[in-house]
Design a protein around this motif. Structure first.
Motif, mmCIF file in Angstrom:
data_model
loop_
_atom_site.group_PDB
_atom_site.id
_atom_site.type_symbol
_atom_site.label_atom_id
_atom_site.label_comp_id
_atom_site.label_asym_id
_atom_site.label_seq_id
_atom_site.Cartn_x
_atom_site.Cartn_y
_atom_site.Cartn_z
ATOM 1 N N GLY A 394 0.784 -1.227 0.000
ATOM 2 C CA GLY A 394 0.000 0.000 0.000
ATOM 3 C C GLY A 394 0.812 1.272 0.000
ATOM 4 N N TYR A 395 2.131 1.158 0.078
ATOM 5 C CA TYR A 395 2.984 2.347 0.165
ATOM 6 C C TYR A 395 3.386 2.850 -1.224
ATOM 7 C CZ TYR A 395 3.633 2.297 5.228
ATOM 8 O OH TYR A 395 3.431 2.391 6.587
ATOM 9 N N ASP A 396 3.276 4.161 -1.413
ATOM 10 C CA ASP A 396 3.739 4.815 -2.637
ATOM 11 C C ASP A 396 4.845 5.798 -2.293
ATOM 12 O OD1 ASP A 396 1.830 3.457 -4.088
ATOM 13 O OD2 ASP A 396 0.418 5.134 -4.133
ATOM 14 N N ALA A 397 5.726 6.040 -3.244
ATOM 15 C CA ALA A 397 6.793 7.010 -3.028
ATOM 16 C C ALA A 397 6.210 8.414 -2.920
ATOM 17 C CB ALA A 397 7.807 6.941 -4.162
ATOM 18 N N ILE A 398 6.675 9.154 -1.931
ATOM 19 C CA ILE A 398 6.285 10.558 -1.801
ATOM 20 C C ILE A 398 6.959 11.348 -2.923
ATOM 21 C CG2 ILE A 398 6.617 12.614 -0.363
ATOM 22 C CD1 ILE A 398 6.219 10.787 2.076
ATOM 23 N N ALA A 399 6.218 12.252 -3.545
ATOM 24 C CA ALA A 399 6.762 13.012 -4.676
ATOM 25 C C ALA A 399 6.360 14.477 -4.564
ATOM 26 C CB ALA A 399 6.275 12.427 -5.991
#
Length: 598
Positions: A394-399
Motif C-alpha cells: 500500500g505504500y507509494d513514493a512521496i513526490a
C-alpha cells in the motif's frame, strides 16, 4: 450454448470482487515457474508467475494440476503461462499440414526464425520458425495453449513473448498474406484518403503493402532501417502491428476467462522500458519480464530505476528478472552479492525481482543454459520483505517534483527524460513521472496530474500536442527545463540530504490518504565492491528530511530494520524545518519506520 455476451456478463459479475483483489502486492515474493513446496517455504513465496500449462503428452494434464495444487496448498496465487514465440515445436505438430502458412515472412517472402533459438530444432529437423500472431492457424494453436492452461483453477495468466508478430520489423517482417490483409483493413478504418494519396496509394482494393514497397525499390534492409520513420506508410504499419498484438492479447485473456469462469490477472514477458512495450499496458495487471541489469559493469544498476518509475506512472507493477546475459555473467563470475543489490533496489522502489532460484541464461557461445542458485544466497532478503510486509503493501513514493514523460518524444528517439529520471533518483529528489501520451499511449497530461507539485521538470525537445502543452503553460513558473540537477536546485532546495555517507539511495514512502500509518523510508547502499562481491558498509550516516515531505505530521520515533539484524531505535532530531535521523551502520539495505504522533 450460452450466448457470448451473456457469458461475459456472468464472468464479470462473479469475479468483480476477486478482480479488485487480484493485484500484485509490494511485498509479494514471486517465483518464475513452479517449484517444490520446500523451495516456496525457504523464500516465503506468495505467487507463481510463468506457471506454464498442461503439455500435449499423456499424463501432462495431471502433472500440471499437481504443480498448481502444490502452490495452492502453500497459499500461493498461481499464474499459468502461454508462449507466443518459442513453442514452435508444438505449433508444427498442431498444424502439421499447414504450419508454413503461419510463418512470419520478410519483404522478400523468406521465412523468419527466432534468432535466440538458433540452437534448437523440431524433432524432424525444422528450425525455430517465428510464427505470426495475425495468422488464423497460429491463433487457433495459441487458443489451444489457453485451453490447456485453464484445465485447473488458477488466478492469473502470463504470456511469454506476447508481442508475437510485432517485433519482426528488426528482422525484416512481417509481410505474410495475413498481415497484408490485416493492414489493408487497418488502413480502411484509420487512415485518411489524403494520407494514402500522399504516400502514393490510389486504391485499397487488393492493396499489398509488401508489393507496394518492392515496386518502389525498397529492400529488406531499407525496411529494417526506416519502417518507423521515412518509409511510406511505415509509421502506420508499425502502429498496426503493435496495436494488433495488444488487441490479440486481450482476446486471449477474454477467451481464457470465459473458459475458467472468473477474471484473471494478466502479465506479459516485458518491462515498462520503451514506447513499444507500453502499448500493451492497458491490458495488463502487471509487467513480468526482463529488465537488464548490466551485470558486467559490477555496479548497482540504473536502467532499472527508469523502468520502475514508468511502472509507477502506469500503475503497473514490474515483477522483473534480469536479462539472460546478466544471469550468464553472474553464473560465470559467481556474483550472488551483485544480485542481492538488484533485489534490494527493486523492493525499495516498490517493485520485485523474481526469486533467482533458477533463471534463464544466454550467451552467443553457449546459447540457452540455466543459472541455478541456492536459497542461502538470497532467501533472507525475501523473508525480510515478508516479515515487514506491512511496511511495503500500500505504500507509494512521496513526490514533490514531477518529471514529464513524452511518449511522442521517445518514439523520435529523444530520450533525455530517461537520464533526468536516473539523476533525480540518485540525488534522492522525491519525484514521479507524469505521462504525456500520443496515438500509441492513451494517457494524457492533465491539470490533475501536476496538482500539488512544487516543480514540474521537462526535457528538451518538448514533444507534446497543443492540448497537453497548454496544461504545462498554465503551470507557469513551476515548470523547469532540465539542464541538470543545478537547474532544479535553483528553484527548489533538496528535500532529502545525506551527510557523512554517499552513494545511498533514499526513498520515502507513505500510504496515500492515511493519516495514521507510519512513513517507511528505504535506504539502499550502492557501494558494491565487484572484486570481492560484497558491500562496503557505511557508518554514522545522517539523513535530513524537509518537514514539508510529511505534510505536517509530527514524527514520534524512527526504527531501523535490516536483513539479518535486530530492530534498532534511531536518534531523531526536529529542527525548525526538518527532521534529522542518525543511522549508525548501513550494510546493503535498511528500512526505517517513522511513527507518527497520534
Amino acid at each position: 450454448m450460452v450466448p457470448k455476451l451473456l457469458l461475459c456478463l456472468v464472468v464479470l459479475t462473479m469475479g468483480l470482487a476477486s478482480a479488485q483483489e487480484a493485484r500484485v502486492k509490494r511485498s509479494d515474493v514471486v517465483f518464475m515457474g513452479a517449484k517444490d513446496a520446500e523451495v516456496y517455504d525457504a523464500y516465503g513465496a506468495t505467487m507463481v508467475s510463468w506457471g506454464g500449462k498442461a503439455g500435449t503428452t499423456k499424463g501432462a494434464e495431471n502433472w500440471f494440476k499437481k504443480r498448481v495444487a502444490t502452490a495452492h496448498e502453500q497459499g500461493l496465487r498461481y499464474c499459468a503461462g502461454l508462449a507466443f514465440r518459442t513453442a514452435f515445436r508444438e505449433m508444427i505438430d498442431f498444424d502439421r499440414d499447414n504450419f508454413m502458412d503461419s510463418v512470419c515472412r520478410t519483404l522478400d517472402g523468406e521465412p523468419l526464425l527466432v534468432p535466440w533459438l538458433w540452437d534448437q530444432k523440431h524433432k524432424d529437423g525444422y528450425p525455430a520458425y517465428w510464427f505470426c500472431t495475425n495468422a488464423p492457424g497460429y491463433r487457433e494453436y495459441l487458443k489451444d495453449q489457453a485451453r490447456r492452461a485453464m484445465v485447473v483453477d488458477v488466478e492469473g495468466l502470463h504470456i511469454d513473448d506476447y508481442a508475437g508478430t510485432a517485433g519482426t520489423e528488426w528482422r525484416g517482417g512481417c509481410f505474410c498474406r495475413h498481415c497484408m490483409a490485416g493492414f489493408r483493413e487497418y488502413l480502411r478504418a484509420n487512415v485518411s484518403a489524403e494520407r494514402l494519396a500522399e504516400c502514393g496509394v490510389e486504391s485499397l482494393d487488393d492493396f499489398d503493402y509488401g508489393a507496394f514497397l518492392k515496386a518502389k525499390g525498397f529492400t529488406v534492409k531499407d525496411y529494417r532501417n526506416k519502417v518507423g520513420s521515412t518509409l511510406p506508410l511505415g509509421p502506420e504499419f508499425l502502429t498496426f502491428q503493435y496495436r494488433s498484438s495488444a488487441a490479440w492479447v486481450g482476446e486471449v485473456r477474454e477467451y481464457a476467462e470465459g473458459l475458467i469462469g472468473h477474471p484473471l490477472m494478466l502479465s506479459v514477458n516485458s518491462s515498462a522500458s520503451n514506447y513499444k512495450s507500453l502499448v500493451i499496458a492497458p491490458q495488463l495487471t502487471y509487467f513480468c519480464g526482463e529488465v537488464p541489469r548490466d551485470a558486467a559493469k559490477l555496479t548497482v544498476p540504473t536502467n532499472s530505476i527508469f523502468v520502475f518509475k514508468v511502472g509507477d506512472a502506469l500503475d503497473r507493477p514490474q515483477v522483473s528478472t534480469a536479462s539472460g546475459q546478466d544471469w550468464a555473467f553472474v553464473m560465470e563470475q559467481s556474483k550472488p552479492g551483485l544480485v542481492r543489490t538488484w533485489i534490494a533496489q527493486a523492493y525499495a522502489f516498490g517493485h520485485q525481482l523474481m526469486c533467482p532460484h533458477r533463471q534463464w541464461a544466454y550467451t552467443k557461445e553457449k546459447g540457452t543454459h540455466w543459472y541455478q542458485s541456492k536459497p542461502e544466497e538470497y532467501a533472507d532478503l525475501y523473508q525480510f520483505v515478508r516479515k515487514y510486509a506491512d511496511l511495503f503493501d500500500g505504500y507509494d513514493a512521496i513526490a514533490k517534483v514531477g518529471l514529464v514523460y513524452s511518449n511522442a518524444a521517445f518514439r523520435q528517439n529523444k530520450t533525455a527524460t530517461k537520464q533526468a529520471c536516473i539523476e533525480l533518483a540518485r540525488a534522492n529528489v522525491p519525484f514521479r513521472l507524469i505521462l504525456a501520451g500520443d496515438d500509441w499511449m492513451d494517457e494524457r497530461l492533465t491539470a490533475a496530474d501536476i496538482a500539488g507539485l512544487d516543480a514540474i521538470v521537462v526535457t528538451e525537445p518538448l514533444v507534446l500536442d497543443d492540448e497537453q502543452k497548454a496544461v504545462l503553460d498554465a503551470a507557469g513558473d513551476k515548470v523547469v527545463t532540465w539542464t541538470g540537477l543545478d537547474t532544479l536546485d535553483e528553484v527548489l532546495p533538496r528535500p532529502i540530504t545525506v551527510e557523512d555517507g554517499d552513494e545511498i539511495t533514499v526513498i520515502l514512502r507513505a500510504i496515500p490518504d492515511d493519516g495514521q500509518a507510519p512513513f517507511a523510508c528505504h535506504l539502499v547502499n550502492r557501494k558494491y565492491v565487484g572484486e570481492t562481491d560484497s558491500m562496503q558498509k557505511q557508518t554514522n550516516v545522517r539523513l535530513r528530511f524537509a518537514a514539508s515531505l510529511f505534510d505536517g505530521a509530527d514524527i514520534a520515533s524512527a526504527t531501523l530494520y535490516a536483513p539479518g539484524a535486530e530492530p534498532l531505535q534511531l536518534a531523531l532530531t526536529k529542527t525548525a524545518d526538518a527532521w534529522e535521523i542518525a543511522v549508525p551502520e548501513l550494510d546493503l539495505w535498511g528500512l526505517v519506520k517513522l511513527e507518527r504522533n497520534q
